[in-house]
Motif scaffolding. Structure first.
Motif, PDB file in Angstrom:
ATOM      1  N   ILE A  88       0.870  -1.231  -0.082  1.00 25.42           N
ATOM      2  CA  ILE A  88      -0.063  -0.123   0.113  1.00 25.42           C
ATOM      3  C   ILE A  88       0.903   1.373  -0.061  1.00 25.42           C
ATOM      4  N   GLY A  89       2.238   0.826   0.319  1.00 30.81           N
ATOM      5  CA  GLY A  89       3.188   2.339   0.249  1.00 30.81           C
ATOM      6  C   GLY A  89       4.447   1.987   0.722  1.00 30.81           C
ATOM      7  N   VAL A  90       5.313   3.109   0.854  1.00 29.78           N
ATOM      8  CA  VAL A  90       6.715   2.817   1.190  1.00 29.78           C
ATOM      9  C   VAL A  90       6.964   3.669   2.416  1.00 29.78           C
ATOM     10  N   MET A  91       7.812   2.955   3.348  1.00 31.77           N
ATOM     11  CA  MET A  91       7.994   3.833   4.638  1.00 31.77           C
ATOM     12  C   MET A  91       8.802   4.894   4.326  1.00 31.77           C
ATOM     13  N   GLY A  92       8.345   5.928   5.191  1.00 28.63           N
ATOM     14  CA  GLY A  92       9.102   7.249   4.893  1.00 28.63           C
ATOM     15  C   GLY A  92       9.290   8.088   6.513  1.00 28.63           C
ATOM     16  N   THR A  93       9.192   9.325   6.010  1.00 26.87           N
ATOM     17  CA  THR A  93       9.284  10.381   7.326  1.00 26.87           C
ATOM     18  C   THR A  93       8.607  11.716   7.331  1.00 26.87           C
ATOM     19  N   THR A  94       7.378  11.151   6.595  1.00 27.07           N
ATOM     20  CA  THR A  94       6.579  12.654   6.554  1.00 27.07           C
ATOM     21  C   THR A  94       5.700  13.050   7.468  1.00 27.07           C
ATOM     22  N   GLY A  95       5.316  14.251   7.738  1.00 28.40           N
ATOM     23  CA  GLY A  95       4.383  14.749   9.020  1.00 28.40           C
ATOM     24  C   GLY A  95       5.391  14.960  10.016  1.00 28.40           C
ATOM     25  N   ASP A  96       4.922  14.787  11.266  1.00 28.63           N
ATOM     26  CA  ASP A  96       5.663  14.880  12.215  1.00 28.63           C
ATOM     27  C   ASP A  96       6.350  13.432  12.847  1.00 28.63           C
ATOM     28  N   SER A  97       7.676  13.484  12.467  1.00 26.53           N
ATOM     29  CA  SER A  97       8.395  12.096  12.629  1.00 26.53           C
ATOM     30  C   SER A  97       9.860  12.250  12.923  1.00 26.53           C
ATOM     31  N   THR A  98      10.344  11.612  13.590  1.00 24.47           N
ATOM     32  CA  THR A  98      11.735  11.682  13.800  1.00 24.47           C
ATOM     33  C   THR A  98      12.575  11.060  13.237  1.00 24.47           C
ATOM     34  N   GLY A  99      12.250  10.314  12.386  1.00 22.15           N
ATOM     35  CA  GLY A  99      13.061   9.259  11.511  1.00 22.15           C
ATOM     36  C   GLY A  99      12.294   8.395  10.497  1.00 22.15           C
ATOM     37  N   VAL A 100      12.851   7.691   9.622  1.00 17.31           N
ATOM     38  CA  VAL A 100      12.049   6.684   8.611  1.00 17.31           C
ATOM     39  C   VAL A 100      11.625   5.649   9.526  1.00 17.31           C
ATOM     40  N   HIS A 101      10.109   5.546   9.781  1.00 22.53           N
ATOM     41  CA  HIS A 101       9.453   4.519  10.417  1.00 22.53           C
ATOM     42  C   HIS A 101       8.158   4.495   9.952  1.00 22.53           C
ATOM     43  N   LEU A 102       7.347   3.408  10.456  1.00 25.51           N
ATOM     44  CA  LEU A 102       5.866   3.246  10.247  1.00 25.51           C
ATOM     45  C   LEU A 102       5.331   3.536  11.499  1.00 25.51           C
ATOM     46  N   HIS A 103       4.149   4.172  11.708  1.00 24.40           N
ATOM     47  CA  HIS A 103       3.610   4.286  12.806  1.00 24.40           C
ATOM     48  C   HIS A 103       2.103   4.023  12.303  1.00 24.40           C
ATOM     49  N   ILE A 104       1.637   2.566  12.976  1.00 26.31           N
ATOM     50  CA  ILE A 104       0.509   1.913  12.559  1.00 26.31           C
ATOM     51  C   ILE A 104      -0.539   1.546  13.838  1.00 26.31           C
ATOM     52  N   GLU A 105      -1.611   2.230  13.686  1.00 24.08           N
ATOM     53  CA  GLU A 105      -2.578   2.250  14.664  1.00 24.08           C
ATOM     54  C   GLU A 105      -3.616   1.050  14.189  1.00 24.08           C
ATOM     55  N   LEU A 106      -4.267   0.491  15.213  1.00 19.64           N
ATOM     56  CA  LEU A 106      -5.294  -0.749  15.166  1.00 19.64           C
ATOM     57  C   LEU A 106      -6.471  -0.359  15.887  1.00 19.64           C
ATOM     58  N   TYR A 107      -7.790  -0.496  15.161  1.00 16.89           N
ATOM     59  CA  TYR A 107      -8.939  -0.066  15.806  1.00 16.89           C
ATOM     60  C   TYR A 107      -9.962  -1.282  15.791  1.00 16.89           C
ATOM     61  N   LYS A 108     -10.596  -1.539  16.959  1.00 19.74           N
ATOM     62  CA  LYS A 108     -11.451  -2.580  16.986  1.00 19.74           C
ATOM     63  C   LYS A 108     -12.874  -1.956  17.448  1.00 19.74           C
ATOM     64  N   ASN A 109     -13.837  -1.834  16.521  1.00 21.83           N
ATOM     65  CA  ASN A 109     -15.208  -1.125  17.034  1.00 21.83           C
ATOM     66  C   ASN A 109     -14.897   0.170  17.443  1.00 21.83           C
ATOM     67  N   GLY A 110     -13.914   0.807  16.843  1.00 23.12           N
ATOM     68  CA  GLY A 110     -13.698   2.359  17.339  1.00 23.12           C
ATOM     69  C   GLY A 110     -12.799   2.538  18.491  1.00 23.12           C
ATOM     70  N   LYS A 111     -12.466   1.247  19.160  1.00 25.19           N
ATOM     71  CA  LYS A 111     -11.550   1.592  20.282  1.00 25.19           C
ATOM     72  C   LYS A 111      -9.875   1.010  19.862  1.00 25.19           C
ATOM     73  N   VAL A 112      -9.112   1.894  20.235  1.00 21.96           N
ATOM     74  CA  VAL A 112      -7.684   1.591  19.842  1.00 21.96           C
ATOM     75  C   VAL A 112      -7.087   0.222  20.513  1.00 21.96           C
TER      76      VAL A 112
END
Length: 446
Positions: free
Chosen positions: A413-437
Motif C-alpha cells: 500500500i506504500g513505502v515507509m518514510g518520514t513525512t508529517g511529524d516524524s523523528t526518522g524513517v519508520h511506520l506508525h500503525i494504529e489498530l482499532y476494533k469497533n472504534g477502540k484503539v
C-alpha cells in the motif's frame, strides 16, 4: 435627218469602243496613274500617291517611340491597295496624319498562357525561366526520392507583339502567377480597429491576414496609422508536386492477455515483453502550392516483425472483508515505540523501523477509506476491514493505493518514510476494533 442620226450613233459607238479598249487593254497611248488606298484596322482613312510615304511615316513613328533595346513593331494593321485611274487625286498630308494618330507601336514578346490566364515576357528564355523558377519554388529542398512537378494547366508559348508596358520581367511574372496581383493593397489602421473587422472587411480570414503580415499579433495593440497588407492572393496557376517519400515506421506490438486464477483481480505481471517491429513505407505525397492534398501508400516492406507482449492478469476476486487474522505490516524490522504511555501521553500506535525493505503491506483484506496527506500523520492510508477492525498507516514516503480501492492481505500500500511529524524513517500503525484503539502486537507477530 436619218443620215444625221446614223452618223451620231456610229460616232458614239466608236467612242465607247475606244474607251473600253483603253480601260481593259491599257494601250501605251492611254495615260493612267496609280494611287493607293490606305486602311487602318480594315478602316479606309484616305489615299496617297506613293506607298513609300506610308512606309516612311511608319518608320518615323517607330523611331520617335523607340525607348527600348527590343525590336519595335506596329500593332496596328496597315494596308494599302493600288488603283489605276485617269485622275490621280490624293490627299497625302491628311491620310498620313490620320495614320500617325492611329498607329500603335509595340515590341516583340512571348505570350505565356495557362488556359484563359496569360502574360507577356521578352523572350522564350524569360518564359522558360519563369516556368523553371515557379516549379523550383515548390520543389522539395531536400529531394531524396522521385519528384514530379507539374502545372494545373499546361502552359503554352506564343510569339506575339504587345505594348511595352505589358511586358513583365521574369520576377514580375513569377509574382503575378503566384499571387494573382502585381501590386499589394494596404489598409491604414484607424482608432478602434480590431484585426477581425479589418480581415472581414477585406474578404480575408484572420489566419490569412496573419499569414501575409507575419509581424501581426492578436495580443498586441494596433497602432493608429499602422499599415497592414490586405492583399487577397489568388494564384493564377497551381503547381502540383508529387513526391515519393520512403520512411521507416514502427509496427506496434500486440498485447496478449493470459488469465491466472491464482492472482487477485487487478494484479498483473508481464510474462513476455513486447517489441515493436519496423517497416519501410513508400508514400506518394501530393501537394498543391505547398498545401497537402493527399497521401497514398504504394509500397510496404517489413524489415523486422514485432514481438507480442504477454500479460498475465489475475482473476481471483479480492475479498473486501477481513479475516481477522493479521500479518505483520513490514518486511522485518523492530518495534521502536510500542503502544501505551509515552512522554506523558498515550501513544496510540506501534512504531516499526530498521527494515531493509521499506514496503508497507495491508495487514488484512479491506477497503481503502482514505489515502493522502493528513497533518502530523504525513502521508496516511486508512483501511476499513469491514469486520469491525480498522488500521491506520502513517509517515509514508509514497502511496500505492487510492480511496475506494479493495486490497487483499499483503498488498503493497506504500513505502515507509518520514513525512508529517516524524523523528526518522519508520511506520506508525494504529489498530482499532469497533472504534477502540488496540495494540497491534496482541493481534500480529513477525
Amino acid at each position: 435627218m436619218y443620215r444625221t442620226q446614223v452618223k451620231r450613233i456610229l460616232v458614239s459607238m466608236f467612242v465607247f469602243l475606244t474607251f473600253a479598249i483603253g480601260v481593259h487593254a491599257e494601250p501605251e497611248s492611254v495615260n493612267l496613274s496609280t494611287i493607293y488606298h490606305v486602311t487602318v484596322n480594315d478602316k479606309h482613312i484616305g489615299t496617297i500617291s506613293d506607298k513609300k510615304l506610308v512606309e516612311q511615316t511608319m518608320d518615323e513613328i517607330i523611331r520617335k517611340q523607340k525607348e527600348t533595346d527590343q525590336q519595335l513593331v506596329p500593332l496596328t494593321t496597315v494596308e494599302w491597295e493600288p488603283e489605276k485611274t485617269f485622275r490621280a487625286e490624293t490627299d497625302d498630308s491628311n491620310t498620313l496624319a490620320i495614320l500617325s494618330d492611329n498607329l500603335e507601336v509595340g515590341v516583340e514578346a512571348v505570350e505565356l498562357s495557362f488556359g484563359n490566364e496569360r502574360l507577356y515576357v521578352s523572350s522564350n528564355d524569360d518564359a522558360q525561366e519563369v516556368l523553371d523558377s515557379l516549379k523550383n519554388k515548390y520543389r522539395p529542398s531536400e529531394q531524396t526520392s522521385k519528384v514530379d512537378v507539374q502545372f494545373s494547366v499546361k502552359p503554352e508559348l506564343t510569339e506575339t507583339a504587345v505594348k511595352p508596358s505589358e511586358v513583365l520581367t521574369a520576377q514580375e511574372a513569377i509574382r503575378y502567377l503566384t499571387k494573382g496581383t502585381l501590386t499589394d493593397s494596404f489598409y491604414q489602421v484607424k482608432a478602434g480597429d480590431v484585426l477581425g473587422e479589418i480581415a472581414a472587411s477585406n474578404d480575408l480570414s484572420i489566419d490569412e491576414l496573419k499569414r501575409i503580415n507575419p509581424d501581426l499579433n492578436e495580443d498586441k495593440l494596433l497602432q493608429v496609422g499602422q499599415k497592414i497588407n490586405v492583399t487577397k492572393y489568388r494564384p493564377l496557376v497551381d503547381v502540383i508536386v508529387k513526391e515519393e517519400v520512403t520512411a521507416s515506421e514502427k509496427i506496434p506490438f500486440k498485447v496478449e492477455v493470459e488469465k491466472n486464477k491464482e492472482m487477485y483481480k487487478g494484479q498483473t505481471k508481464i510474462k513476455q515483453k513486447g517489441m515493436n517491429g519496423e517497416k519501410k513505407v513508400t508514400t506518394v505525397v501530393t501537394k498543391r502550392n505547398n498545401n497537402l492534398e493527399s497521401e497514398k501508400v504504394i509500397d510496404e516492406e517489413v524489415i523486422k516483425e514485432p514481438t507480442k507482449q504477454v500479460v498475465v492478469k489475475g482473476t481471483k476476486v479480492v475479498p473486501y472483508r477481513g479475516t481477522g487474522d493479521f500479518i505483520w505490516p513490514t518486511v522485518g524490522g523492530v518495534v521502536t515505540s510500542p503502544m501505551g504511555q509515552r512522554w506523558g501521553t498515550i501513544h496510540k500506535g506501534t512504531d516499526i523501523a530498521g527494515v531493509s525493505d521499506r514496503t508497507i503491506r495491508a495487514v488484512d483484506n479491506g477497503t481503502v477509506s482514505f489515502a493522502g496527506y493528513s497533518g502530523s500523520y504525513g502521508n496516511k492510508v486508512v483501511i476499513n476491514h469491514n469486520n469491525g477492525f480498522k488500521t491506520v498507516y502513517a509517515h509514508m514516503q509514497s502511496l500505492n493505493v487510492s480511496a475506494g480501492q479493495t486490497v487483499a492481505k499483503g498488498t503493497k500500500i506504500g513505502v515507509m518514510g518520514t513525512t508529517g511529524d516524524s523523528t526518522g524513517v519508520h511506520l506508525h500503525i494504529e489498530l482499532y476494533k469497533n472504534g477502540k484503539v488496540k495494540d497491534l502486537q496482541d493481534y500480529a507477530r513477525q
